[in-house]
Design a protein around this motif. Structure first.
Motif, PDB file in Angstrom:
ATOM      1  N   ARG A 673      23.791  85.030  28.733  1.00 30.32           N
ATOM      2  CA  ARG A 673      23.308  83.744  28.269  1.00 30.32           C
ATOM      3  C   ARG A 673      23.212  83.771  26.751  1.00 30.32           C
ATOM      4  O   ARG A 673      22.670  84.713  26.167  1.00 30.32           O
ATOM      5  N   ARG A 675      22.232  82.006  23.003  1.00 30.46           N
ATOM      6  CA  ARG A 675      21.509  81.041  22.179  1.00 30.46           C
ATOM      7  C   ARG A 675      22.348  80.828  20.927  1.00 30.46           C
ATOM      8  O   ARG A 675      22.630  81.764  20.175  1.00 30.46           O
ATOM      9  N   GLN A 699      20.414  73.641  18.079  1.00 31.19           N
ATOM     10  CA  GLN A 699      20.420  74.900  18.825  1.00 31.19           C
ATOM     11  C   GLN A 699      20.634  74.593  20.296  1.00 31.19           C
ATOM     12  O   GLN A 699      20.093  73.614  20.819  1.00 31.19           O
ATOM     13  N   ARG A 701      21.322  76.547  24.330  1.00 31.90           N
ATOM     14  CA  ARG A 701      21.417  77.739  25.172  1.00 31.90           C
ATOM     15  C   ARG A 701      22.446  77.458  26.249  1.00 31.90           C
ATOM     16  O   ARG A 701      22.390  76.425  26.922  1.00 31.90           O
TER      17      ARG A 701
END
Length: 862
Positions: A673, A675, A699, A701
């Motif tokens: 995952r 970011r 930002q 994810r």
């Protein structure tokens, strides 16, 4: 009233003619990040005629490409999420071909017999055929037709092996790509090579090249063909690119980028008759699209499961960076079928055959478009003295254009080939027979041959060497650059270039019977003016839709590779090649290595990684380099890709408060995952300070192998003047950032695409043999040299009350030029008009955003 095309200037000629009147034209994008390297620009013009083949005048007749609205195999696959059975794919391909058949049958019922030369069902749906204006008008109005496009022309953009092994090359003449990925050689990856034929028996590529397919002559395979006029002249370009891709066990341990990969050659260019009836090497866009059809379905069974992983387009349509043209659509179709298409930016930069922009199909957003970088650290020059009688005509250092360096001080008498004035002005290089007297004796044996370079300096030098010359002094056009001719087995003596006026004066002295002597000293090495930068001949952006092109650059000057045929001693031939097609081959080979190293990546991911991970060249503009220089190591470790790989915010107005928003899709290519943070690059050029960017969100994810959408907004705090550029940084936590270049152009104060409109007679009688002539300028060349073509031109007939009476003509993708049409006094159906007042409404739509240009021409039928 029927409108017939009376005469239309060839778009390329119209562009070149207009550009020739302007001193130093870059595209608008190049103006955005001008480096100010005037000396480099001037030196760069010497590459004319050396990068790629000379551009012959080619008549394509009335050939057009008809694109249908019916879904192609690629469209169906995209709608199905890329998953379909073989049976489904065959059915979809058959349906696309059936749409062609249905339309052709309808045309036959209208009395129009169509004989398609190529039929398309995989990357797009349609066909190519020679059609008269009546058939074109009918097709443009047919509901199943997406558009009718002109067929354009495409062009392909050596010392012995012993010299390579001994390291006897002059400085800067032969370089190696220097692109590799330890542990990988491209094994298991197929690269379709769309170019001229390939010498499959050459030992450098032996065993790595399949039989292939010939779109120029479907009755043969894709072998390199000899000129019907001269059996010693083979098609070279395809063999050279194949060597850059998969060459191995070469002299001096040279090898291609992906020696374990397999090349599927698709011959889309070769010896064909040009306008004057001579044989020349070129291709056509209908042949290029046919080649892409074969690249995604090599056995033509209607199933794309055997599609090539990478397709390298080695030819280019000069000044044709259209996003909606057939070849651009075909590239997008190939990408949907998971084939990455790598295309050259073109060789029309400040040093190209003409000042212009990106070539097609490199203007397609789906293409990975590549410019050429010059990574040579040094170049070679020699001291040359030319004397006529007791006078000195030349005494200076000149670049060494060939690969062979002169030995100790040489002094040779000079001689010239037999040429009359008309032959000198036509531009064609001298033939071998020009170097011999009527009695069969060589005029230049053991001498310094003073030779006009013409439009093919390498060929001119090779003919002089065949006649026994001990030194070749080329003149004509611009001075030759160091290493411009490079390696050629047919050029085994030193080659230098001198200014055109000096060469012409010496030639006149020789013709008058005076003697001349040429002395040449040892070669010295000089620092390269363009070292580490974009090659002067490499095309600068933008594409016509405003997107940044090229996507990246790669080594493209003086690369060592194979050459078709055999040398006089029977050994294999080797050569060097320069151009954006060469740099595209380097990137295509890199894509093969990346595909082998990371087989789970699809074509879009390969494209995103290669472009996004490139290393920015500090002295170059975004418009000349895209994201920067290829960095395969960074691409192999990358975890993120952005689509599109470059962004365009369109044209800014010259008023405060201009703003625009674009969408950016981010892909997580890793198993963790991520970011990810987005930001403007602190190295953006100063002009960007008048702009404020915002990311929504800034930002994100993203789950493993997932995607996220980010919107990028820009607002001008003050009036935008010159075009501005920069790069966005996409920074995954714990991983290297990738970059997305952007550029904002400025809307011209006067954006008219129609001008200089003239009608030969405002009042006339209907006549098919003596129509009134409507002429006008369509398209323009904006300040800074950016081409402003016309995406769609419509001519519609109206009566005196303004009531529409039908479309007389509709043309697409027009480059700037002057056009002329004949008004015969008939309507769109061919019926004679009644006496009265009428008008023709001309509408020209731009290729990017903006309002169309509209004008009305009134006339009276008597």
């Amino acid at each position: 009233m029927r409108m017939r095309l009376r005469r239309r200037e060839a778009p390329q000629l119209g562009v070149l003619g207009a550009l020739a009147l302007t001193a130093t034209l870059l595209s608008v994008a190049a103006g955005a990040g001008s480096t100010g390297r005037e000396q480099t620009d001037l030196a760069g013009s010497a590459w004319r005629g050396l990068v790629g083949s000379p551009r012959e005048q080619v008549a394509v007749g009335q050939r057009v490409i008809v694109v249908l609205n019916s879904p192609s195999l690629s469209d169906r696959m995209a709608a199905a999420g890329g998953q379909a059975t073989e049976a489904q794919q065959r059915q979809w391909t058959a349906s696309a071909l059936a749409a062609d058949n249905l339309l052709i049958a309808r045309l036959a019922q209208q009395g129009v017999n169509v004989k398609p030369e190529h039929r398309y069902a995989r990357v797009l749906t349609g066909f190519s055929a020679p059609l008269d204006p009546r058939a074109v008008a009918y097709l443009e109005s047919a509901p199943e037709v997406a558009g009718v496009y002109p067929v354009r022309v495409t062009y392909p953009a050596s010392v012995s092996s012993n010299l390579i092994e001994k390291g006897g090359l002059a400085a800067g003449v032969g370089t190696r790509p220097g692109v590799s990925l330890p542990g990988f050689d491209g094994r298991g990856v197929t690269i379709a090579l769309l170019d001229t034929g390939v010498d499959t028996k050459h030992p450098y590529v032996l065993g790595q090249v399949l039989g292939g397919y010939d779109a120029v002559d479907p009755s043969t395979d894709a072998e390199a063909e000899a000129s019907p006029d001269d059996p010693t002249r083979l098609e070279r370009h395809g063999t050279q690119l194949a060597g850059l891709l998969v060459g191995s066990q070469g002299p001096g341990k040279i090898e291609g980028v992906a020696p374990g990969a397999t090349v599927l050659p698709v011959r889309v260019a070769g010896w064909q008759r040009e306008a004057s009836g001579r044989w020349a090497v070129f291709g056509r866009t209908d042949q290029l699209v046919a080649g892409l059809e074969r690249a995604v379905d090599p056995n033509l069974d209607g199933v794309a499961l055997d599609a090539a992983r990478v397709a390298l387009v080695g030819v280019a349509e000069p000044f044709a960076a259209f996003e909606d043209g057939p070849s651009a659509r075909a590239v997008a179709g190939a990408l949907r079928l998971d084939t990455l298409v790598v295309a050259p930016a073109g060789n029309d930069g400040v040093a190209g055959p003409g000042y212009g922009s990106i070539s097609g199909p490199g203007g397609s957003r789906a293409a990975l478009t590549v410019g050429a970088a010059d990574l040579r650290e040094s170049s070679a020059s020699a001291h040359l003295v030319v004397r006529v009688g007791l006078g000195v005509m030349l005494d200076k250092r000149v670049p060494l254009a060939g690969a062979v360096a002169p030995g100790p001080q040489q002094s040779l008498s000079a001689a010239a080939p037999r040429l009359d004035r008309s032959e000198l002005t036509q531009g064609a290089p001298p033939r071998l027979d020009h170097f011999f007297a009527p009695d069969g004796l060589s005029l230049v044996a053991g001498r310094a041959a003073l030779v006009p370079a013409g439009d093919d300096p390498a060929y001119a030098a090779s003919q002089a060497v065949k006649a026994g010359a001990g030194l070749v002094v080329l003149y004509g056009g611009d001075s030759l650059p160091s290493g411009g001719i490079g390696l050629d087995d047919g050029v085994t003596v030193p080659v230098v270039g001198i200014p055109a006026d000096v060469g012409a004066r010496i030639a006149e002295e020789l013709k008058d019977g005076r003697s001349a002597h040429v002395s040449i000293g040892r070669v010295s090495s000089n620092a390269s003016l363009t070292a580490g930068g974009v090659a002067p001949f490499s095309s600068r952006g933008l594409a016509f839709d405003g997107f940044v092109k090229p996507d990246l650059v790669a080594p493209g000057v003086g690369l060592l590779t194979s050459d078709p045929g055999k040398a006089e001693d029977g050994s294999a031939r080797y050569s060097s090649i320069s151009g954006t097609s060469a740099s595209s081959a380097i990137v295509a080979g890199a894509a093969a290595l990346l595909a082998q190293a990371r087989p789970q990546l699809d074509a879009s991911a390969l494209k995103g990684l290669l472009a996004g991970s490139a290393r920015a060249l500090q002295r170059e503009s975004v418009a000349s380099q895209g994201t920067g220089l290829l960095d395969l190591g960074a691409a192999s470790a990358g975890e993120t890709a952005a689509l599109p790989t470059t962004l365009s915010f369109g044209r800014a107005t010259r008023t405060d408060g201009w703003h625009a928003t674009r969408r950016l899709v981010l892909r997580n290519l890793s198993s963790r995952r991520l970011r990810i943070e987005l930001a403007t690059d602190p190295r953006d050029r100063g002009g960007a300070r008048a702009l404020v960017f915002a990311f929504a969100p800034s930002q994100v994810r993203i789950r493993p192998h997932g995607i996220a959408t980010v919107y990028v907004a820009v607002r001008a705090l003050a009036a935008v003047g010159d075009p501005v550029e920069g790069r966005f940084a996409v920074r995954p936590e714990g991983s290297d950032a990738i970059h997305v270049p952007w550029l904002i152009t400025v809307r011209p104060r006067h954006d008219e695409l129609l001008s200089s409109i003239r009608l030969s007679g405002r009042s006339f009688k209907p006549s098919d043999s003596a129509p009134a002539v409507l002429s006008f300028q369509a398209g323009r060349i904006a300040t800074g040299g950016q081409l402003e073509p016309v995406a769609l031109l419509q001519l519609k007939l109206r009566d005196s009350d303004g009531k529409p009476l039908g479309t007389l003509a509709q043309l697409r993708d027009l480059l700037p030029g002057r056009f002329a049409f004949g008004l015969t006094g008939r309507n769109a159906e061919g019926d004679t008009l009644e006496p009265g007042r009428y008008s023709v409404r001309l509408t020209a739509y731009p290729t990017g955003q903006g309002q169309p240009s509209v004008t009305t021409v009134r006339f009276t039928i008597r």
